[in-house]
Design a protein around this motif. Structure first.
Motif, PDB file in Angstrom:
ATOM      1  N   VAL A  73     -19.554 -53.552 -69.651  1.00  0.00           N
ATOM      2  CA  VAL A  73     -18.106 -53.374 -69.754  1.00  0.00           C
ATOM      3  C   VAL A  73     -17.453 -54.329 -68.762  1.00  0.00           C
ATOM      4  O   VAL A  73     -17.814 -54.360 -67.585  1.00  0.00           O
ATOM      5  N   GLY A  74     -16.495 -55.121 -69.244  1.00  0.00           N
ATOM      6  CA  GLY A  74     -15.819 -56.083 -68.383  1.00  0.00           C
ATOM      7  C   GLY A  74     -14.318 -56.075 -68.578  1.00  0.00           C
ATOM      8  O   GLY A  74     -13.796 -55.468 -69.522  1.00  0.00           O
ATOM      9  N   GLU A  75     -13.643 -56.764 -67.671  1.00  0.00           N
ATOM     10  CA  GLU A  75     -12.176 -56.873 -67.690  1.00  0.00           C
ATOM     11  C   GLU A  75     -11.827 -58.335 -67.569  1.00  0.00           C
ATOM     12  O   GLU A  75     -12.501 -59.095 -66.880  1.00  0.00           O
ATOM     13  N   SER A  76     -10.764 -58.754 -68.258  1.00  0.00           N
ATOM     14  CA  SER A  76     -10.316 -60.137 -68.201  1.00  0.00           C
ATOM     15  C   SER A  76      -8.831 -60.195 -68.504  1.00  0.00           C
ATOM     16  O   SER A  76      -8.286 -59.289 -69.134  1.00  0.00           O
ATOM     17  N   SER A  77      -8.208 -61.276 -68.064  1.00  0.00           N
ATOM     18  CA  SER A  77      -6.842 -61.498 -68.542  1.00  0.00           C
ATOM     19  C   SER A  77      -6.939 -61.714 -70.050  1.00  0.00           C
ATOM     20  O   SER A  77      -7.917 -62.293 -70.541  1.00  0.00           O
ATOM     21  N   THR A  78      -5.977 -61.212 -70.776  1.00  0.00           N
ATOM     22  CA  THR A  78      -5.988 -61.365 -72.240  1.00  0.00           C
ATOM     23  C   THR A  78      -5.979 -62.841 -72.604  1.00  0.00           C
ATOM     24  O   THR A  78      -6.645 -63.266 -73.550  1.00  0.00           O
ATOM     25  N   GLU A  79      -5.256 -63.629 -71.819  1.00  0.00           N
ATOM     26  CA  GLU A  79      -5.158 -65.072 -72.054  1.00  0.00           C
ATOM     27  C   GLU A  79      -6.535 -65.738 -72.024  1.00  0.00           C
ATOM     28  O   GLU A  79      -6.804 -66.670 -72.768  1.00  0.00           O
ATOM     29  N   ASN A  80      -7.436 -65.254 -71.164  1.00  0.00           N
ATOM     30  CA  ASN A  80      -8.763 -65.853 -71.000  1.00  0.00           C
ATOM     31  C   ASN A  80      -9.890 -65.011 -71.584  1.00  0.00           C
ATOM     32  O   ASN A  80     -11.055 -65.250 -71.287  1.00  0.00           O
ATOM     33  N   LEU A  81      -9.556 -64.019 -72.388  1.00  0.00           N
ATOM     34  CA  LEU A  81     -10.573 -63.092 -72.903  1.00  0.00           C
ATOM     35  C   LEU A  81     -11.667 -63.811 -73.685  1.00  0.00           C
ATOM     36  O   LEU A  81     -12.861 -63.601 -73.429  1.00  0.00           O
ATOM     37  N   GLU A  82     -11.296 -64.656 -74.620  1.00  0.00           N
ATOM     38  CA  GLU A  82     -12.299 -65.357 -75.426  1.00  0.00           C
ATOM     39  C   GLU A  82     -13.203 -66.213 -74.536  1.00  0.00           C
ATOM     40  O   GLU A  82     -14.425 -66.217 -74.696  1.00  0.00           O
ATOM     41  N   LEU A  83     -12.607 -66.910 -73.577  1.00  0.00           N
ATOM     42  CA  LEU A  83     -13.378 -67.742 -72.647  1.00  0.00           C
ATOM     43  C   LEU A  83     -14.346 -66.881 -71.847  1.00  0.00           C
ATOM     44  O   LEU A  83     -15.522 -67.218 -71.700  1.00  0.00           O
ATOM     45  N   ARG A  84     -13.879 -65.735 -71.330  1.00  0.00           N
ATOM     46  CA  ARG A  84     -14.729 -64.869 -70.506  1.00  0.00           C
ATOM     47  C   ARG A  84     -15.893 -64.322 -71.323  1.00  0.00           C
ATOM     48  O   ARG A  84     -17.027 -64.261 -70.830  1.00  0.00           O
ATOM     49  N   ILE A  85     -15.643 -63.942 -72.554  1.00  0.00           N
ATOM     50  CA  ILE A  85     -16.720 -63.443 -73.398  1.00  0.00           C
ATOM     51  C   ILE A  85     -17.738 -64.550 -73.672  1.00  0.00           C
ATOM     52  O   ILE A  85     -18.950 -64.320 -73.606  1.00  0.00           O
ATOM     53  N   ARG A  86     -17.268 -65.757 -73.920  1.00  0.00           N
ATOM     54  CA  ARG A  86     -18.188 -66.892 -74.119  1.00  0.00           C
ATOM     55  C   ARG A  86     -19.038 -67.117 -72.872  1.00  0.00           C
ATOM     56  O   ARG A  86     -20.238 -67.410 -72.970  1.00  0.00           O
ATOM     57  N   GLN A  87     -18.429 -66.973 -71.687  1.00  0.00           N
ATOM     58  CA  GLN A  87     -19.191 -67.107 -70.441  1.00  0.00           C
ATOM     59  C   GLN A  87     -20.275 -66.035 -70.354  1.00  0.00           C
ATOM     60  O   GLN A  87     -21.409 -66.316 -69.944  1.00  0.00           O
ATOM     61  N   GLN A  88     -19.934 -64.816 -70.744  1.00  0.00           N
ATOM     62  CA  GLN A  88     -20.917 -63.734 -70.683  1.00  0.00           C
ATOM     63  C   GLN A  88     -22.069 -63.968 -71.661  1.00  0.00           C
ATOM     64  O   GLN A  88     -23.187 -63.525 -71.414  1.00  0.00           O
ATOM     65  N   PHE A  89     -21.788 -64.678 -72.738  1.00  0.00           N
ATOM     66  CA  PHE A  89     -22.841 -65.023 -73.690  1.00  0.00           C
ATOM     67  C   PHE A  89     -23.645 -66.239 -73.222  1.00  0.00           C
ATOM     68  O   PHE A  89     -24.550 -66.686 -73.914  1.00  0.00           O
ATOM     69  N   GLY A  90     -23.324 -66.765 -72.043  1.00  0.00           N
ATOM     70  CA  GLY A  90     -24.127 -67.823 -71.449  1.00  0.00           C
ATOM     71  C   GLY A  90     -23.581 -69.230 -71.573  1.00  0.00           C
ATOM     72  O   GLY A  90     -24.202 -70.174 -71.094  1.00  0.00           O
ATOM     73  N   GLU A  91     -22.415 -69.399 -72.207  1.00  0.00           N
ATOM     74  CA  GLU A  91     -21.837 -70.738 -72.298  1.00  0.00           C
ATOM     75  C   GLU A  91     -21.341 -71.181 -70.923  1.00  0.00           C
ATOM     76  O   GLU A  91     -20.786 -70.395 -70.172  1.00  0.00           O
ATOM     77  N   LYS A  92     -21.542 -72.428 -70.613  1.00  0.00           N
ATOM     78  CA  LYS A  92     -21.091 -73.002 -69.337  1.00  0.00           C
ATOM     79  C   LYS A  92     -19.684 -73.549 -69.533  1.00  0.00           C
ATOM     80  O   LYS A  92     -19.482 -74.744 -69.691  1.00  0.00           O
ATOM     81  N   VAL A  93     -18.706 -72.657 -69.546  1.00  0.00           N
ATOM     82  CA  VAL A  93     -17.305 -73.050 -69.717  1.00  0.00           C
ATOM     83  C   VAL A  93     -16.498 -72.416 -68.591  1.00  0.00           C
ATOM     84  O   VAL A  93     -16.766 -71.301 -68.171  1.00  0.00           O
TER      85      VAL A  93
END
Length: 122
Positions: free
Chosen positions: A29-49
């Motif tokens: 379970v995580g929290e993120s700014s809505t503006e960066n939600l997609e980016l944060r989820i991609r980071q959690q999936f291991g993308e280096k962004v």
């Protein structure tokens, strides 16, 4: 000046909670700014962004899917953190504390590790 500007100055911004199902039937379970939600989820999936690294738990238990996301509106970080903790407790109730990480459960791991370290230097 805009309302959005004043909200950011006060630490208020649109925020979201996200829940990931990870390998081995674990949940994060995580929290993120809505503006960066997609980016944060991609980071959690291991993308280096972006600049924020993947959570250690997600690196150890690879995410498989996004289970749900919740737009919690314009809030301060502390309020978002409380909601993250609430969602973590819901998932702990469903799947057990050994299968869920996020919010306060991550802090528990840090405190446990710190107490073990402190015991070695006494």
């Amino acid at each position: 000046m805009s309302e959005a500007f004043h909200n950011r100055v006060k630490g208020m911004m649109p925020r979201s909670i996200y829940i990931l199902k990870c390998q081995g039937d674990f949940y994060y379970v995580g929290e993120s700014s809505t503006e960066n939600l997609e980016l944060r989820i991609r980071q959690q999936f291991g993308e280096k962004v972006g600049k924020i690294p993947q959570a250690k738990f997600c690196a150890d238990h690879k995410p498989e899917e996004v289970v749900e996301t919740h737009d919690i509106g314009i809030t301060e970080y502390k309020e978002a953190e409380m909601l993250e903790n609430a969602w973590t407790k819901i998932y702990v109730g469903r799947y057990g504390s050994d299968k869920v990480r996020g919010g306060i459960s991550c802090l528990d791991e840090v405190l446990f590790a710190s107490s073990k370290f402190l015991a070695t230097i006494r």
